[in-house]
Design a protein around this motif. Structure first.
Motif, PDB file in Angstrom:
ATOM      1  N   THR A 115       0.779  -1.132   0.024  1.00 15.46           N
ATOM      2  CA  THR A 115       0.000   0.045  -0.006  1.00 15.46           C
ATOM      3  C   THR A 115       0.866   1.254  -0.040  1.00 15.46           C
ATOM      4  O   THR A 115       0.623   2.026  -0.605  1.00 15.46           O
ATOM      5  CB  THR A 115      -0.791  -0.064   1.144  1.00 15.46           C
ATOM      6  OG1 THR A 115      -1.760  -1.165   1.147  1.00 15.46           O
ATOM      7  CG2 THR A 115      -1.993   1.265   1.109  1.00 15.46           C
ATOM      8  N   GLN A 116       2.005   1.252   0.941  1.00 15.66           N
ATOM      9  CA  GLN A 116       2.758   2.394   0.877  1.00 15.66           C
ATOM     10  C   GLN A 116       3.659   2.637  -0.518  1.00 15.66           C
ATOM     11  O   GLN A 116       3.700   3.724  -0.949  1.00 15.66           O
ATOM     12  CB  GLN A 116       3.875   2.189   1.926  1.00 15.66           C
ATOM     13  CG  GLN A 116       3.310   2.197   3.311  1.00 15.66           C
ATOM     14  CD  GLN A 116       4.400   1.841   4.390  1.00 15.66           C
ATOM     15  OE1 GLN A 116       5.558   1.916   4.028  1.00 15.66           O
ATOM     16  NE2 GLN A 116       3.807   1.659   5.650  1.00 15.66           N
ATOM     17  N   ARG A 117       3.926   1.642  -1.278  1.00 13.46           N
ATOM     18  CA  ARG A 117       4.486   1.759  -2.575  1.00 13.46           C
ATOM     19  C   ARG A 117       3.491   2.185  -3.564  1.00 13.46           C
ATOM     20  O   ARG A 117       3.876   2.898  -4.442  1.00 13.46           O
ATOM     21  CB  ARG A 117       5.104   0.269  -2.816  1.00 13.46           C
ATOM     22  CG  ARG A 117       5.887   0.401  -4.028  1.00 13.46           C
ATOM     23  CD  ARG A 117       6.927  -0.892  -4.144  1.00 13.46           C
ATOM     24  NE  ARG A 117       7.460  -0.750  -5.706  1.00 13.46           N
ATOM     25  CZ  ARG A 117       8.570  -1.431  -5.807  1.00 13.46           C
ATOM     26  NH1 ARG A 117       9.068  -2.572  -5.004  1.00 13.46           N
ATOM     27  NH2 ARG A 117       9.176  -1.591  -7.183  1.00 13.46           N
ATOM     28  N   LEU A 118       2.344   1.648  -3.273  1.00 16.14           N
ATOM     29  CA  LEU A 118       1.382   2.314  -4.368  1.00 16.14           C
ATOM     30  C   LEU A 118       1.033   3.789  -4.308  1.00 16.14           C
ATOM     31  O   LEU A 118       0.755   4.430  -5.123  1.00 16.14           O
ATOM     32  CB  LEU A 118       0.049   1.444  -4.377  1.00 16.14           C
ATOM     33  CG  LEU A 118      -0.122   0.112  -4.871  1.00 16.14           C
ATOM     34  CD1 LEU A 118      -1.241  -0.889  -4.183  1.00 16.14           C
ATOM     35  CD2 LEU A 118      -0.016  -0.021  -6.300  1.00 16.14           C
ATOM     36  N   GLN A 119       1.300   4.139  -3.000  1.00 17.93           N
ATOM     37  CA  GLN A 119       1.143   5.593  -2.648  1.00 17.93           C
ATOM     38  C   GLN A 119       2.251   6.418  -3.442  1.00 17.93           C
ATOM     39  O   GLN A 119       1.857   7.655  -3.734  1.00 17.93           O
ATOM     40  CB  GLN A 119       1.105   5.826  -1.252  1.00 17.93           C
ATOM     41  CG  GLN A 119      -0.373   5.234  -0.744  1.00 17.93           C
ATOM     42  CD  GLN A 119      -0.367   5.760   0.851  1.00 17.93           C
ATOM     43  OE1 GLN A 119       0.701   5.340   1.511  1.00 17.93           O
ATOM     44  NE2 GLN A 119      -1.565   5.798   1.375  1.00 17.93           N
ATOM     45  N   HIS A 120       3.405   6.030  -3.277  1.00 18.72           N
ATOM     46  CA  HIS A 120       4.686   6.717  -3.807  1.00 18.72           C
ATOM     47  C   HIS A 120       4.736   6.518  -5.269  1.00 18.72           C
ATOM     48  O   HIS A 120       4.985   7.495  -5.920  1.00 18.72           O
ATOM     49  CB  HIS A 120       5.778   6.361  -3.043  1.00 18.72           C
ATOM     50  CG  HIS A 120       5.838   6.805  -1.581  1.00 18.72           C
ATOM     51  ND1 HIS A 120       5.499   5.896  -0.682  1.00 18.72           N
ATOM     52  CD2 HIS A 120       6.197   7.779  -0.991  1.00 18.72           C
ATOM     53  CE1 HIS A 120       5.439   6.716   0.652  1.00 18.72           C
ATOM     54  NE2 HIS A 120       5.865   7.832   0.136  1.00 18.72           N
ATOM     55  N   PRO A 122       2.289   4.975  -7.926  1.00 18.44           N
ATOM     56  CA  PRO A 122       1.089   4.252  -8.443  1.00 18.44           C
ATOM     57  C   PRO A 122       1.056   3.311  -9.713  1.00 18.44           C
ATOM     58  O   PRO A 122       0.264   2.420  -9.781  1.00 18.44           O
ATOM     59  CB  PRO A 122       0.063   5.379  -8.743  1.00 18.44           C
ATOM     60  CG  PRO A 122       0.444   6.594  -7.927  1.00 18.44           C
ATOM     61  CD  PRO A 122       2.154   6.356  -8.077  1.00 18.44           C
ATOM     62  N   LEU A 148      -6.381  -1.823  -4.829  1.00 21.62           N
ATOM     63  CA  LEU A 148      -5.697  -0.880  -5.578  1.00 21.62           C
ATOM     64  C   LEU A 148      -4.767  -1.679  -6.783  1.00 21.62           C
ATOM     65  O   LEU A 148      -4.476  -0.710  -7.726  1.00 21.62           O
ATOM     66  CB  LEU A 148      -4.636  -0.254  -4.672  1.00 21.62           C
ATOM     67  CG  LEU A 148      -5.141   0.659  -3.588  1.00 21.62           C
ATOM     68  CD1 LEU A 148      -4.101   1.123  -2.542  1.00 21.62           C
ATOM     69  CD2 LEU A 148      -6.118   1.828  -4.045  1.00 21.62           C
TER      70      LEU A 148
END
Length: 339
Positions: A115-120, A122, A148
């Protein structure tokens, strides 16, 4: 590298015969749900097979595990198979800890990391496949990560492959959520099991003002110790003994009892906060003599412990819950459903 990795995929595992179909399914549909029974080898053979396939050449594969101990143990085991150290081709990342390099092609993570990686990022640049392992454990980070990732695949990265794996889940439900994704079912390795019930005596549980469940937990070390004495003295006992306990506190008390009363028997602990070298020592040990492994329920899933022939289950587990009065999260002990 891909050819040498492919040679390391164990041929004796039940999942091995399904690997060609799994890879072709991902090539055609970019989505797949894999239902594989315990012991099929999905957590080890599948990532290695994908690493070896040209479909994901020069791309990173992210493997999600629900527990930190599984992340570390799996990374160590797969890196050992490749003859490398963790942080090379095989790396891992959990909260506040990681061993990753520019050479890392298989990154094993806990669910929140995705989830953190997707935020940084996408688009998940450089990632060819995301594997959701042990998805039946279900958690908010896992469900959010799948949601996501599926959105990224549909809107930004059509070439991104998604693979959901589990030993026990509603595969039809997950497959429909992923746009009628193909389902592959693989059998595992099962063995006959004899179940015996050995309750703690009522007298041992009478400890003043404590609740019934607290009394039961307090009586566990002595009760389990007596069971271990019986089992280890049996002439037919050959393998290791796995003991499921609710938490680190009672594990430490059982360790102390065993070291005082069973000095010739190797004893180990297994729980989430344990150092990586101690976790891998359990997985790598050679079964010269029967050992006793005291573990929380992390060993019920995500990890397959070799050489275990007897399991003692206390029937208790620790659950994290929010205390409204204190405003803090605390661990409470509960009985585990037989189901």
């Amino acid at each position: 590298m891909s050819v040498s990795i492919l040679k390391l995929v164990p041929a004796h595992l039940p999942i091995t015969e399904h690997l060609p179909k799994l890879i072709s399914t991902l090539e055609q549909h970019q989505r797949c749900v894999l239902s594989a029974e315990p012991g099929a080898g999905k957590s080890t053979a599948v990532p290695l097979a994908l690493l070896a396939d040209p479909l994901f050449a020069d791309q990173q594969i992210i493997l999600l595990e629900p527990r930190r101990v599984a992340v570390k143990a799996l990374a160590g085991y797969l890196a050992q198979l490749l003859g490398e150290k963790v942080g090379g081709t095989i790396g891992y990342q959990i909260r506040h800890e990681q061993q990753v390099s520019t050479q890392t092609r298989l990154l094993i993570v806990t669910e929140g990391i995705l989830t953190q990686r997707l935020q940084h990022d996408p688009e998940l640049t450089g990632v060819g496949c995301i594997i959701f392992d042990e998805f039946h454990e279900r958690s908010v980070p896992a469900d959010l990560g799948l949601l996501l990732s599926y959105e990224v695949q549909q809107s930004l990265r059509e070439s991104l492959s998604l693979l959901v794996m589990s030993a026990s889940m509603n595969t039809e439900h997950v497959a429909q959520y992923l746009g009628a994704a193909p389902i592959i079912a693989a059998k595992g390795r099962t063995f006959p099991v004899t179940t015996t019930y050995r309750p703690v005596s009522e007298q041992a549980q009478r400890v003043g003002h404590l609740s019934k469940i607290a009394q039961y937990e307090r009586a566990l070390p002595q009760h389990i110790g007596q069971l271990l004495l019986e089992i280890l003295q049996a002439p037919e006992q050959q393998g290791d003994i796995l003991v499921f306990l609710p938490g680190q506190g009672v594990i430490n008390r059982c360790l102390k009892w065993s070291r005082e009363n069973l000095p010739e028997t190797p004893v180990f602990a297994l729980y989430g906060g344990l150092a990586l070298d101690k976790q891998t020592a359990i997985l790598k040990r050679k079964a010269a003599v029967p050992a006793v492994i005291f573990a929380t329920n992390i060993a019920e899933t995500s990890l397959t412990l070799p050489n275990v022939t007897v399991v003692i289950d206390s029937g208790l587990e620790k659950r994290s819950e929010f205390d409204v009065k204190s405003g803090l999260t605390k661990l409470s002990t509960y009985y585990i459903s037989e189901a």
